[in-house]
Scaffold this active site. Sequence first.
Site, mmCIF file in Angstrom:
data_model
loop_
_atom_site.group_PDB
_atom_site.id
_atom_site.type_symbol
_atom_site.label_atom_id
_atom_site.label_comp_id
_atom_site.label_asym_id
_atom_site.label_seq_id
_atom_site.Cartn_x
_atom_site.Cartn_y
_atom_site.Cartn_z
ATOM 1 N N ASP A 106 -1.964 -0.974 -3.796
ATOM 2 C CA ASP A 106 -2.273 -0.552 -5.029
ATOM 3 C C ASP A 106 -0.901 -0.660 -6.223
ATOM 4 O O ASP A 106 0.173 -1.237 -5.534
ATOM 5 C CB ASP A 106 -2.390 0.895 -4.765
ATOM 6 C CG ASP A 106 -1.314 1.515 -3.776
ATOM 7 O OD1 ASP A 106 0.164 1.393 -4.021
ATOM 8 O OD2 ASP A 106 -1.781 1.982 -2.759
ATOM 9 N N ASN A 126 -0.103 4.551 -0.332
ATOM 10 C CA ASN A 126 -0.614 5.579 0.201
ATOM 11 C C ASN A 126 -1.255 5.832 1.566
ATOM 12 O O ASN A 126 -2.070 6.516 1.834
ATOM 13 C CB ASN A 126 -1.643 6.503 -0.853
ATOM 14 C CG ASN A 126 -2.604 5.560 -0.904
ATOM 15 O OD1 ASN A 126 -2.856 4.313 -0.579
ATOM 16 N ND2 ASN A 126 -3.804 6.106 -1.900
ATOM 17 N N ASP A 166 -9.513 -15.581 -16.650
ATOM 18 C CA ASP A 166 -10.249 -15.913 -15.637
ATOM 19 C C ASP A 166 -11.577 -16.947 -16.272
ATOM 20 O O ASP A 166 -11.882 -16.839 -17.390
ATOM 21 C CB ASP A 166 -10.967 -14.750 -14.899
ATOM 22 C CG ASP A 166 -11.626 -15.202 -13.855
ATOM 23 O OD1 ASP A 166 -11.012 -15.607 -12.890
ATOM 24 O OD2 ASP A 166 -12.975 -14.854 -13.652
ATOM 25 N N ASP A 183 0.863 -1.257 0.131
ATOM 26 C CA ASP A 183 -0.101 -0.079 -0.014
ATOM 27 C C ASP A 183 0.773 1.145 0.063
ATOM 28 O O ASP A 183 1.542 1.540 0.963
ATOM 29 C CB ASP A 183 -1.028 -0.120 1.388
ATOM 30 C CG ASP A 183 -1.675 1.308 1.580
ATOM 31 O OD1 ASP A 183 -1.724 2.054 0.626
ATOM 32 O OD2 ASP A 183 -2.105 1.464 2.672
ATOM 33 N N GLU A 227 -7.021 -20.235 -16.942
ATOM 34 C CA GLU A 227 -7.486 -20.671 -15.506
ATOM 35 C C GLU A 227 -8.829 -21.491 -15.888
ATOM 36 O O GLU A 227 -9.841 -21.197 -16.101
ATOM 37 C CB GLU A 227 -7.920 -19.561 -14.571
ATOM 38 C CG GLU A 227 -8.288 -20.117 -13.351
ATOM 39 C CD GLU A 227 -9.450 -19.728 -12.629
ATOM 40 O OE1 GLU A 227 -9.950 -19.939 -11.511
ATOM 41 O OE2 GLU A 227 -10.510 -19.287 -13.343
HETATM 42 C C1 NOJ Z 1 -11.601 -17.312 -10.514
HETATM 43 C C2 NOJ Z 1 -10.733 -16.284 -9.813
HETATM 44 O O1 NOJ Z 1 -9.511 -16.748 -9.492
HETATM 45 C C3 NOJ Z 1 -11.540 -16.193 -8.283
HETATM 46 O O2 NOJ Z 1 -11.030 -15.480 -7.585
HETATM 47 C C4 NOJ Z 1 -12.945 -15.599 -8.913
HETATM 48 O O3 NOJ Z 1 -13.704 -15.436 -7.894
HETATM 49 C C5 NOJ Z 1 -13.619 -16.574 -10.114
HETATM 50 N N1 NOJ Z 1 -12.761 -16.687 -10.909
HETATM 51 C C6 NOJ Z 1 -14.790 -15.579 -10.650
HETATM 52 O O4 NOJ Z 1 -14.389 -14.658 -11.515
HETATM 53 CA CA CA Z 2 -3.445 2.117 -1.334
#
Ligand code: NOJ
Ligand code: CA
Length: 525
Positions: A34, A28, A204, A26, A262
């Site tokens: 961030d 700030n 994702d 972090d 993923e």
């Molecule tokens: C996989 C992500 O790694 C996870 O954190 C998220 O909750 C789900 N996909 C939904 O986007």
């Molecule tokens: Ca911050």
Amino acid sequence: MDTTPASLPWWRTAVIYQVYPRSFADSNGDGIGDLAGVRDRLPYLRELSVDAIWLSPFFTSPMVDGGYDVADYRGVDPMFGTLDDFDALVRDAHAAGLRIIVDIVPNHSSSAHPWFVSALASAPGSAERDRYIFRPGRDGEPPNNWQSIFGGPAWTQVPDGSWYLHLFDPTQPDLNWENPQVRGEFSDILRFWLDRGVDGFRVDVAHGMAKAPGLPDITRHRTGMLDTTAVPYLDQDDVHDIYREWRKILDSYPGDRMAVAEAWVPNPVRMARYVRPDELHQAFNFDYLTAPWSAPALHRAIDESIAAVAAVGAPPTWVLGNHDTVRPATRYGGLDRARAGALLMLALPGSAYVYQGEELGLPEVTDLPEEVLQDPVFRRSGGTVRGRDGCRVPMPWTGAEPPYGFCVSSSAPSWLPAPAGWASLSVAAQSGTAGSTLELYRSALRLRRSLPGTALTWLPAPADDVLVFAREPDFVCVANLGPAAVPLPAHREILLTSAPLAADGALPPDTTAWLSTSGHPEHRP
Ligand code: NOJ
Ligand code: CA
């Protein structure tokens, strides 16, 4: 000496470090990590000897699901900084020899995305609604029996009586990938970040997007994110068409841009379908991640994953944890095992992922007070599943008290509290400390660059619960997962061990050793 042929693209052997920006550093003092905090810590990552940084989402988001609920795919959430901060981070990372991978979330947007807002304001059957998956119900009930991966029904009803699909939280409506506008928009989003210089994407829910025609009822439910039961809304054949389109976009840019899937799919053979030559470059090896601390189980996971990706010409990848899974120091049953597991994984040929804090040996935080838990899983399960906050606790950097240097000013509490007792786990406490987990990772990642060969050969093991393999010509890794010390195989030099050897030179339980059979790899001709 790097024995990797120079012609191999970087990602085939890379170590990719996952930053969960909210919990990294972090800059700030508002208690939230961030982008400027990541930028400040680039020297740390460089010294760790990783090749690339994967940033979990930092996009404009209501943060219901830690930023995996994106309201603007081209915007940086003010919580994390600005687009200028992002550009500066890419610039500095590249100058330091580190690549940057960003997270793309194509299966669903946030319900705060302008598209979903206008879908709700539009009539059933409208073009606005067609970007999502709206359906009429069945006699006042949801259109089918699909369950949200976070618990509860996968459908939510809107005031005019229609229902929309959300495989995750109701604030994460699934996009309709049969709609050309959706496809076109994501191609543009990829180009937007590629133009800004990113080296790749983590995709994702890469096994989402395509749904079986007719959205048929299911006969067996998935129990959560890690469950890989076959269902008609995940791992459908049509999803691969999307990746063929994306691959063309990635290939149209110079410099080996890549993407990693993923995909929680039933087995390594299904996983390998995502990394066929005209699709994505890598897929996370969740089969390896979920294997228990057992020599036969890990042996099988290693063999099956190597065989599956070899069949399509992709490199294997290895991963021990991420922001969704229980930290290895807890899951494997102790720090000794996490350290031995790290040396085992980092000795395998291919590419490896390290989730922030693994290099410190952080355990899962299992006793966060209920009132600070943020994972939507906690709420949607009626409090029966605590969720994933325990692996998302801010990184300890320095000092004696929480949040251990995570915030520039110690006055603001961190967004999740860091536990008492982590002072000795901080980066400062472990740096330069002989035998610390951080120094083990630093040594391993440095040595890993010069490990020979891109294949492994199993060698005879002294016991069933010991794994021994070679990377030709002169590297041997031996991991003792059993209860008794075992003799080391023949070697010329001990390169690294995850714990001290016994007085007689034997390899203790829950310990891995890296051996050279010809002397130090850096001294090889
Ligand atoms: C996989 C992500 O790694 C996870 O954190 C998220 O909750 C789900 N996909 C939904 O986007
Ligand atoms: Ca911050």
